[in-house]
Design an enzyme around this catalytic site. Sequence first.
Site, mmCIF file in Angstrom:
data_model
loop_
_atom_site.group_PDB
_atom_site.id
_atom_site.type_symbol
_atom_site.label_atom_id
_atom_site.label_comp_id
_atom_site.label_asym_id
_atom_site.label_seq_id
_atom_site.Cartn_x
_atom_site.Cartn_y
_atom_site.Cartn_z
ATOM 1 C CG HIS A 103 -5.721 -2.303 0.397
ATOM 2 N ND1 HIS A 103 -4.988 -1.952 -0.704
ATOM 3 C CD2 HIS A 103 -5.195 -1.597 1.433
ATOM 4 C CE1 HIS A 103 -4.079 -1.056 -0.363
ATOM 5 N NE2 HIS A 103 -4.182 -0.831 0.932
ATOM 6 C CB SER B 49 -0.957 -0.055 1.192
ATOM 7 O OG SER B 49 -2.050 0.766 0.932
HETATM 8 C C1 GTR Z 1 -5.321 4.750 1.567
HETATM 9 C C2 GTR Z 1 -4.725 5.528 0.450
HETATM 10 C C3 GTR Z 1 -4.066 4.583 -0.505
HETATM 11 C C4 GTR Z 1 -3.238 3.512 0.199
HETATM 12 C C5 GTR Z 1 -3.795 3.073 1.536
HETATM 13 C C6 GTR Z 1 -2.857 2.391 2.517
HETATM 14 O O1 GTR Z 1 -6.011 5.469 2.470
HETATM 15 O O2 GTR Z 1 -5.750 6.238 -0.188
HETATM 16 O O3 GTR Z 1 -3.323 5.314 -1.440
HETATM 17 O O4 GTR Z 1 -1.942 3.900 0.344
HETATM 18 O O5 GTR Z 1 -4.257 4.148 2.240
HETATM 19 O O6 GTR Z 1 -1.683 2.747 2.636
HETATM 20 O O7 GTR Z 1 -3.357 1.499 3.217
#
Ligand code: GTR
Length: 440
Positions: free
Chosen positions: A409, A268
């Site tokens: 995610h 991420s």
């Molecule tokens: C979110 C962000 C993403 C991603 C994510 C993370 O809020 O919008 O770009 O990086 O965080 O790091 O879990």
Amino acid sequence: MRRAIRGLAAGLAVTGVLAADPAAGQPAGANYDEAKVPAYTLPDPLRFVDGGAVQEARDWTDRRRAEVLRLFETHVYGRSPGPPTAMRFVVVETDPRALGGLATRRQVRVLLDGTETGPAFEILLYVPKAAPRPVPAFLGLNFDGNHTVHPDPGIRLSTAWVGEGPGVVDGRATDAARGTDAASWPVERILDRGYALATAYYGDLEPDRADGWKDGIRSRLGPGVSGRFGPDDWGAIGAWAWGLSRALDVLATDPDVDGRRVAVIGHSRLGKTALWAGASDERFAMVVANDSGEGGAALARRQFGETTEVITRVFPHWFCARYRQYAGREDALPVDQHLLLALVAPRPLYVASATEDLWADPRGEFLAAKAAEPVYRLLGRDGLGVEDLPVPDRPVGKTIGYHRRRGSHALVAYDWEQYLDFADRHLLAGAQHLRPASPR
Ligand code: GTR
């Protein structure tokens, strides 16, 4: 999953949508409809800014690569300082029989200006006992402190500020936080496969909040000391990536670790960081970006999921100040993220997505990898080896690996299995592309 689109709640509404909607659970207000993605044109990797053609491998390695790197420094991540001259490190703990005798555990405190009171971060290193020395390694930053990657009671509890989460009381970790992110770090499996694992807490380098620079290395090591950041001075991603290079400096001196075979990995926002570290520091032998999304592997010009406008508004501290100027006008950016991936060439690169992680734009991540291929080919390597986005759970790729895991995610065991297989192919077999990794 703790890491699931963390931090978004602060700036965006996350609304429930009909379960049948593939974008259910994704942040609202973004485009998740392929039919509504406007046409866009990517900058040509093989054309200099002055319009000249990049024809030979030499043109890329001698000139175009530096030009592209400079463009990312100037417009996206900002410029980081060079390696610190007075840096030194102290091995604060060693256990030659950690994890029931599976590994040697070492914990190393890196004193960035050489003093005990200056900026510092701590590396946790596990080296498998059974593997022939020196071993290849994975290096990645963690989100919540080294003590969260495994319940091993020998891991020093982080004393730095940590974000809300299990076992965190008033911004400080307690014993109850041990191992709370173990699902992201299958330590025994990595060791069994013959790799060392090194990790450090990203918050040691800079706490992840808009004013985190005040308590991080950017306030202690210029440019931008006292918060006067110029338009192209480093942002937090720059600071975290710089920390990864410092960790590599340390690993390169460790006789048990092969500094020429260190893969940098991140999930991420830390996947974005791993990419920037691997792009700017060619000593990293392999780069893995897990669900890195916007500002990582996903194309900025493709209007799908998170956008430049959102990311620079919700997380302004991640990038250099100038990047915000491209919010809603990505066509004016002299780069796009396929060029970041191309900066990794000819080294092995793995980009991974997850089917439900539409916010990160899986197709945009795949297409960026695809658009980086011409550079790999120019340098005599192959790329993905496929034309179209693969079906879920089918890993593809040659020198560029890619998969789209079924699920959300996160960084999970399935992802690690693919990275370990990919590393076996690239770091264990013919190592002709590997560079020496002495401290710069
Ligand atoms: C979110 C962000 C993403 C991603 C994510 C993370 O809020 O919008 O770009 O990086 O965080 O790091 O879990």
